[in-house]
Design an enzyme around this catalytic site. Structure first.
Site, PDB file in Angstrom:
ATOM      1  N   THR A 123       0.821  -1.219   0.000  1.00  0.00           N
ATOM      2  CA  THR A 123       0.000   0.000   0.000  1.00  0.00           C
ATOM      3  C   THR A 123       0.853   1.266   0.000  1.00  0.00           C
ATOM      4  OG1 THR A 123      -1.415   1.293   1.471  1.00  0.00           O
ATOM      5  CG2 THR A 123      -0.152  -0.427   2.512  1.00  0.00           C
ATOM      6  N   ASP A 124       0.290   2.343  -0.543  1.00  0.00           N
ATOM      7  CA  ASP A 124       0.983   3.646  -0.493  1.00  0.00           C
ATOM      8  C   ASP A 124       1.117   4.147   0.946  1.00  0.00           C
ATOM      9  OD1 ASP A 124      -1.728   4.253  -0.068  1.00  0.00           O
ATOM     10  OD2 ASP A 124      -1.839   5.783  -1.634  1.00  0.00           O
ATOM     11  N   GLU A 125       0.335   3.549   1.872  1.00  0.00           N
ATOM     12  CA  GLU A 125       0.340   4.055   3.253  1.00  0.00           C
ATOM     13  C   GLU A 125       1.680   3.802   3.949  1.00  0.00           C
ATOM     14  OE1 GLU A 125      -3.333   3.570   5.396  1.00  0.00           O
ATOM     15  OE2 GLU A 125      -4.454   3.342   3.530  1.00  0.00           O
ATOM     16  N   TYR A 147      -1.920  -0.321  11.017  1.00  0.00           N
ATOM     17  CA  TYR A 147      -2.094  -0.986   9.717  1.00  0.00           C
ATOM     18  C   TYR A 147      -0.863  -0.769   8.844  1.00  0.00           C
ATOM     19  CZ  TYR A 147      -3.429  -1.416   4.792  1.00  0.00           C
ATOM     20  OH  TYR A 147      -3.439  -1.725   3.447  1.00  0.00           O
ATOM     21  N   LYS A 151       2.168  -3.374   7.644  1.00  0.00           N
ATOM     22  CA  LYS A 151       2.360  -3.619   6.205  1.00  0.00           C
ATOM     23  C   LYS A 151       3.808  -3.288   5.817  1.00  0.00           C
ATOM     24  CE  LYS A 151      -0.213  -4.518   3.231  1.00  0.00           C
ATOM     25  NZ  LYS A 151      -0.566  -5.844   2.636  1.00  0.00           N
TER      26      LYS A 151
END
Ligand code: NAD
Ligand code: TYD
Length: 334
Positions: A123-125, A147, A151
């Protein structure tokens, strides 16, 4: 190709599975634990395809993973399996640590033992928030939530298996996805279903947070490009064509559903809320990929899908999701 798709009963994993079965003629075995977000309903249009198999099991369970590999005899593992909702990671981080850290480790060991290619869906997060400019694959990793931190840990473990053991792994990081089959805890399906039910539309804080929206079929196609053409050890970002402030997304949903602006309710902001995500996708574009779905058309089609698919969301809206909603928003769904 023969693929083992972990987390293939979820939103993007089932979209990817459908695409690989229907457009690529692949053989796909899904390994999935069927958490609240994993649903056999997502297989409804390919469950009978002889090239598709489903194995119930967790990625952190070595025996389940070994059994799935034996059945699938895959050339590659594609790992979507994850806990994916930031708000749940703030309330209860436990499963995020277990699935992302231990689960990814068990899959990497299995890939190493059986000489398999490995693709981690990310994810970009992991890059954190960016006020101006765009994240590239070289940007530092500065995750903010449990989260995104877990990740990130999984991504670093994947990279360590490339550097240490030469495992042919790649990572594909997507921006915010939307489309059919997305569990209604996430912004777009939550707002669509609440709008259709005349419920309030809970906007966190001022609603000026920006997300880079990608249609799930575009992200699934990007993952296919990375799987087929990506260079081992590399990371590829796949971002959507448009960035939108949350409040503008909600207003568009109001227009598309015929709901009322008076349903908007500004509620307490998410703790540690990332203000903006933005991804540069030059590297995956160089492999031949380009997004095909503009946000305006994709959102309208997504609203239509939810309007027509009560068979899919009614069991969710009448089950545990109601209790989740009450805990998270301090009010009941109508
Ligand atoms: P989802 O929550 O809809 O589905 C996750 C799936 O993983 C479910 O089927 C669930 O049952 C399964 N799962 C969870 N824990 C498991 C475990 N321990 N063992 C086996 N299966 C398990 O998620 P999604 O939105 O489809 O996201 C899929 C992947 O894409 C995730 O890795 C996520 O981080 C990544 N991603 C999502 C987005 C997004 O906007 N949704 C954006 C970028 C990247
Ligand atoms: P979400 O769909 O949870 O994805 P992510 O946190 O991974 O980006 O949220 C998207 C944006 O919408 C995010 O800025 C939080 C905001 N949001 C709301 O304003 N209200 C809501 O009820 C939800 C679920 C999200």
């Amino acid at each position: 190709m023969r693929l083992l798709v972990c987390g293939g009963a979820g939103f993007i994993g089932s979209t990817f599975t459908r695409l690989r079965l229907q457009d690529h003629g692949d053989e796909v075995t899904v390994l999935d634990k069927l958490t609240y977000a994993g649903r056999e309903e997502n297989f409804h249009d390919f469950a009978e395809n002889p090239a598709f198999r489903f194995v119930l099991g967790a990625i952190e369970d070595r025996e389940a993973v070994a059994a799935a590999i034996e059945l699938a005899a895959p050339e590659a593992i594609v790992n979507f399996a994850a806990e994916t909702h930031v708000d749940r990671s703030i309330a209860e981080p436990d499963a995020f640590v277990r699935t992302h850290a231990l689960g990814t480790y068990v899959l990497l060991e299995a890939a190493r033992e059986s000489d398999l290619r490995y693709l981690q869906v990310s994810t970009d997060e992991v890059y954190g928030s960016i006020e101006v400019g765009t994240f590239t694959e070289e940007s530092p990793l500065r995750p903010s939530s449990p989260y995104s931190a877990t990740k990130t840990g999984a991504d670093l473990l994947v990279e360590s298996y490339f550097h240490t053991y030469g495992l042919p792994s790649v990572i594909c990081r997507g921006s915010n996805n939307y489309g059919p089959y997305q569990y209604p805890e996430k912004l777009i399906p939550l707002m669509i279903l609440n709008a259709l039910h005349s419920d309030s539309l809970p906007v966190y804080g001022d609603g000026m947070q920006v997300r880079n929206w990608i249609h799930s079929t575009d992200f699934a196609r990007a993952i296919g490009y990375v799987l087929e053409h990506g260079v081992p050890g590399e990371v590829y970002n796949a971002g959507g064509p448009e960035e939108e402030a949350n409040i503008d997304v909600v207003r568009r949903i109001i227009e598309l559903t015929g709901a009322s602006e008076s349903q908007i309710e500004h509620v307490t902001d998410r703790p540690g809320h990332d203000r903006r995500y933005s991804l540069s996708s030059e590297k995956v574009r160089a492999l031949g990929w380009a997004p095909q779905v503009r946000f305006e058309e994709g959102l309208a089609a997504t609203v239509e899908w939810y309007r027509d698919s009560s068979w899919w969301w009614e069991p969710i809206r009448s089950g545990d999701y109601r209790r989740y909603y009450e805990r998270q928003y301090g009010r009941s769904l109508g």
